[in-house]
Motif scaffolding. Structure first.
Motif, short mmCIF file in Angstrom:
data_model
loop_
_atom_site.label_atom_id
_atom_site.label_comp_id
_atom_site.label_asym_id
_atom_site.label_seq_id
_atom_site.Cartn_x
_atom_site.Cartn_y
_atom_site.Cartn_z
N THR A 135 -22.30 80.17 -21.30
CA THR A 135 -22.18 80.14 -22.76
C THR A 135 -21.78 78.77 -23.30
OG1 THR A 135 -19.87 80.85 -22.68
CG2 THR A 135 -21.55 82.58 -22.84
N ARG A 136 -21.58 77.82 -22.42
CA ARG A 136 -21.21 76.47 -22.88
C ARG A 136 -22.42 75.78 -23.49
NH1 ARG A 136 -18.66 73.70 -17.82
NH2 ARG A 136 -19.56 75.41 -16.67
N LYS B 177 -11.65 77.45 -21.44
CA LYS B 177 -12.61 77.36 -20.33
C LYS B 177 -13.62 78.50 -20.48
CE LYS B 177 -9.30 75.40 -17.10
NZ LYS B 177 -8.61 75.59 -15.83
N PRO B 178 -14.64 78.34 -21.32
CA PRO B 178 -15.62 79.41 -21.50
C PRO B 178 -16.50 79.57 -20.27
CG PRO B 178 -16.31 77.47 -22.67
CD PRO B 178 -14.94 77.17 -22.14
N PRO B 179 -17.16 80.71 -20.14
CA PRO B 179 -18.08 80.89 -19.02
C PRO B 179 -19.16 79.81 -19.04
CG PRO B 179 -17.73 82.96 -20.16
CD PRO B 179 -17.06 81.90 -20.98
N TYR C 141 -13.77 76.33 -10.96
CA TYR C 141 -13.87 76.73 -12.35
C TYR C 141 -13.45 78.18 -12.54
CZ TYR C 141 -15.55 77.13 -17.08
OH TYR C 141 -15.62 77.33 -18.43
N GLU C 142 -12.48 78.40 -13.45
CA GLU C 142 -12.04 79.75 -13.80
C GLU C 142 -12.26 79.95 -15.29
OE1 GLU C 142 -8.04 80.49 -12.68
OE2 GLU C 142 -8.29 79.62 -10.69
N VAL C 143 -12.59 81.15 -15.65
CA VAL C 143 -12.76 81.48 -17.06
C VAL C 143 -11.38 81.79 -17.63
CG1 VAL C 143 -13.80 83.10 -18.68
CG2 VAL C 143 -15.05 82.38 -16.67
#
Length: 77
Positions: free
Chosen positions: A28-29, A23-25, A17-19
């Motif tokens: 914060t999803r 692709k939110p952190p 997983y990359e921000v």
């Protein structure tokens, strides 16, 4: 041409997983069971009429309608 199919590499959703874009952190999803904007517009808010604003506008229009004006007739400026 050949009949070989090209296999694309499978991406792991959690491990790689990359921000970035779309692709939110992770912190914060939306949490499971939560969707949309929880503090957003309440249901039926679009159907309510702003009565206070109408009264304010009515008062402003009446003040302007009865405002005194100065009329000069035949005076050259």
């Amino acid at each position: 041409m050949t009949d070989k199919k090209i296999k694309l590499p499978v991406q792991k959703t959690d491990a790689d997983y990359e921000v970035g874009y779309a692709k939110p952190p992770a912190n914060t999803r939306f949490k499971p069971g939560q969707s949309g904007n929880p503090k957003g517009r309440p249901k039926g808010a679009k159907n309510k009429r702003p009565r206070l604003n109408e009264e304010r506008l009515k008062g402003i229009i009446l003040d302007e309608a009865y405002r005194g004006i100065t009329v000069r007739d035949g005076v050259a400026t």
